[in-house]
Design a protein around this motif. Sequence first.
Motif, PDB file in Angstrom:
ATOM      1  N   GLU A 107     191.609 -62.056  50.519  1.00 36.09           N
ATOM      2  CA  GLU A 107     192.646 -62.585  51.414  1.00 36.09           C
ATOM      3  C   GLU A 107     193.637 -61.510  51.819  1.00 36.09           C
ATOM      4  O   GLU A 107     194.071 -61.446  52.977  1.00 36.09           O
ATOM      5  CB  GLU A 107     193.371 -63.756  50.747  1.00 36.09           C
ATOM      6  CG  GLU A 107     192.520 -64.994  50.545  1.00 36.09           C
ATOM      7  CD  GLU A 107     191.655 -64.926  49.308  1.00 36.09           C
ATOM      8  OE1 GLU A 107     190.864 -65.849  49.092  1.00 36.09           O
ATOM      9  OE2 GLU A 107     191.767 -63.924  48.561  1.00 36.09           O
ATOM     10  N   LEU A 128     199.759 -66.188  55.832  1.00 33.34           N
ATOM     11  CA  LEU A 128     199.372 -67.244  54.890  1.00 33.34           C
ATOM     12  C   LEU A 128     198.386 -68.231  55.505  1.00 33.34           C
ATOM     13  O   LEU A 128     197.783 -69.023  54.794  1.00 33.34           O
ATOM     14  CB  LEU A 128     200.611 -67.990  54.404  1.00 33.34           C
ATOM     15  CG  LEU A 128     201.636 -67.167  53.617  1.00 33.34           C
ATOM     16  CD1 LEU A 128     202.857 -68.021  53.299  1.00 33.34           C
ATOM     17  CD2 LEU A 128     201.013 -66.621  52.340  1.00 33.34           C
ATOM     18  N   ARG A 129     198.255 -68.219  56.843  1.00 28.45           N
ATOM     19  CA  ARG A 129     197.328 -69.089  57.567  1.00 28.45           C
ATOM     20  C   ARG A 129     197.616 -70.561  57.284  1.00 28.45           C
ATOM     21  O   ARG A 129     196.704 -71.362  57.004  1.00 28.45           O
ATOM     22  CB  ARG A 129     195.880 -68.757  57.224  1.00 28.45           C
ATOM     23  CG  ARG A 129     195.461 -67.358  57.635  1.00 28.45           C
ATOM     24  CD  ARG A 129     193.993 -67.126  57.409  1.00 28.45           C
ATOM     25  NE  ARG A 129     193.605 -65.783  57.838  1.00 28.45           N
ATOM     26  CZ  ARG A 129     192.358 -65.322  57.811  1.00 28.45           C
ATOM     27  NH1 ARG A 129     191.386 -66.100  57.368  1.00 28.45           N
ATOM     28  NH2 ARG A 129     192.087 -64.095  58.228  1.00 28.45           N
ATOM     29  N   ARG A 168     198.113 -69.890  48.752  1.00 26.05           N
ATOM     30  CA  ARG A 168     197.805 -68.768  49.628  1.00 26.05           C
ATOM     31  C   ARG A 168     198.633 -67.534  49.239  1.00 26.05           C
ATOM     32  O   ARG A 168     198.148 -66.403  49.279  1.00 26.05           O
ATOM     33  CB  ARG A 168     198.088 -69.150  51.082  1.00 26.05           C
ATOM     34  CG  ARG A 168     197.175 -70.261  51.608  1.00 26.05           C
ATOM     35  CD  ARG A 168     195.837 -69.719  52.028  1.00 26.05           C
ATOM     36  NE  ARG A 168     194.922 -70.771  52.424  1.00 26.05           N
ATOM     37  CZ  ARG A 168     194.878 -71.321  53.627  1.00 26.05           C
ATOM     38  NH1 ARG A 168     195.743 -70.945  54.569  1.00 26.05           N
ATOM     39  NH2 ARG A 168     193.979 -72.248  53.899  1.00 26.05           N
ATOM     40  N   ARG A 171     197.133 -65.874  46.204  1.00 21.26           N
ATOM     41  CA  ARG A 171     195.907 -65.136  46.525  1.00 21.26           C
ATOM     42  C   ARG A 171     196.223 -63.816  47.219  1.00 21.26           C
ATOM     43  O   ARG A 171     195.569 -62.794  46.958  1.00 21.26           O
ATOM     44  CB  ARG A 171     194.995 -65.995  47.394  1.00 21.26           C
ATOM     45  CG  ARG A 171     194.388 -67.185  46.662  1.00 21.26           C
ATOM     46  CD  ARG A 171     193.524 -68.032  47.572  1.00 21.26           C
ATOM     47  NE  ARG A 171     192.956 -69.157  46.860  1.00 21.26           N
ATOM     48  CZ  ARG A 171     191.820 -69.125  46.171  1.00 21.26           C
ATOM     49  NH1 ARG A 171     191.145 -67.990  46.100  1.00 21.26           N
ATOM     50  NH2 ARG A 171     191.369 -70.177  45.538  1.00 21.26           N
ATOM     51  N   SER A 178     190.554 -64.370  42.807  1.00 21.91           N
ATOM     52  CA  SER A 178     190.003 -64.720  44.115  1.00 21.91           C
ATOM     53  C   SER A 178     188.672 -64.003  44.298  1.00 21.91           C
ATOM     54  O   SER A 178     188.600 -62.772  44.198  1.00 21.91           O
ATOM     55  CB  SER A 178     190.988 -64.329  45.224  1.00 21.91           C
ATOM     56  OG  SER A 178     190.503 -64.716  46.476  1.00 21.91           O
TER      57      SER A 178
END
Length: 460
Positions: A107, A128-129, A168, A171, A178
């Motif tokens: 990520e 962070l999407r 998120r 990660r 992850s």
Amino acid sequence: MRLAAVDPRAAALGIAPGLTLADARARLPELVTYPHDAIADRAFLERLAEACERYSPSIALDPPDGVTLDIAGCTHPFGGEDALAADAVRRFARFVTLNAAIADTPEAAQALAHHNAPCVEALPVAALRLDEEATTALLRAGLKTVGDLADRPSAALAARFGPLAADRLARLLGRVDSRLTPRRKRPPILVERRFAEPVAMIDHIIAVADELLHEACAMLAGRDQGCRRCGIALFRSDGDVRRLSVEAGQPQRDPGTLLRLMRERIEGLRDPLDPGFGYDMVRLGLARLEALPPAQLALEGGSLSDDALAALIDRLSIRLGRAQVRRLVHVDSHLPEQAVLALPAQDMGRPQPWPLPDPGEPPLRPIHLFDPPEVIEVIAEVPDGPPHRFRWRRTLHEVTRAEGPERLASQWWRRADGGGLTRDYYRVEDALGRRFWVFRHGLYGHEKAQPAWYLHGLFA
């Protein structure tokens, strides 16, 4: 209509993805646009991932425009992580503009490459999407970068912005384990050769494949295993990748046998290999392994006949296609048309024993079955007598001998209504000595319609 992507020249003039087409043309009237083809983009991303397998066999797609590599243990041929990334940028710069980033988690590497940031803490919260609502809430709270969130308690972030935001963030910062999910499973045995200069001679490639097969088969011998499926990947210097695979009906660890199958595969290609400017890497993977203990030959020496048959099946399957070479397999079913299946011979391994009739008894099944059974006109005793005369294909046959019936019930457990008609089979012989296998479908007086007669097979 909005812009999905822009080239560097448009970006330098202030045109950015997401801008409406009308606004973009108002700012730059000479803008040239093309319809967005998401399917073509996905296909190109797949091709790019194939080409990246020269750097690592563990690769995952990050749609719509990202490819992630796990390069742990793969950097020594290039002289380190930075050298590997520089080689990838140099190789693909001729046909795509890309950003490369290296990080401890997938990520983090994806976010650094997408946003072209110097470190994880400098990433915007968009990395962070999250959905638009959560991202807007973070910005309104004055939290603009990942560094602004790094020291805040995860429980407080989850309570205010949702548990996905805390996950998120963890990660990105490497606080949780992850893992990368590869698009193609790594084979148990993988060997490769890299060339300082691209190789364009097919004979040289085959010689290298022979060396790789000897190396891989030595590993198999140490495991007491054999290979049922192996594949070779040829990496061309321009990024194109050609893959070839062969299968064996029985586990193999003889390099000569596998190389012979590989030669057959190459010679039988409809689209011959095109080296172009040459191949700079060859990779061999053994994907399907099975137990293969050492074989004990007879005292007088010699080889096993099953091995010769398996070699013949493998060669025919390579030349004609695995679905074209089949073997009859006995199935535990009382219905004649379902008691035997023709399956690819390479899937069956060693042949299974067939049920044999009792000594001195005639065969219970004919050598030829009609699929479907053919309708015949019959004169027979009612309700359950054998046929005396029948007409098949406009020819009348006088029955001189008959044996039966052999009654087969329907597969009531497969029917929703639990019903189905029974079959009464008879072996009959006509006046000319020809023998037939006929059956009555249904019983007189048990069904609304009269039973029908069928010819199902011919005896020798």
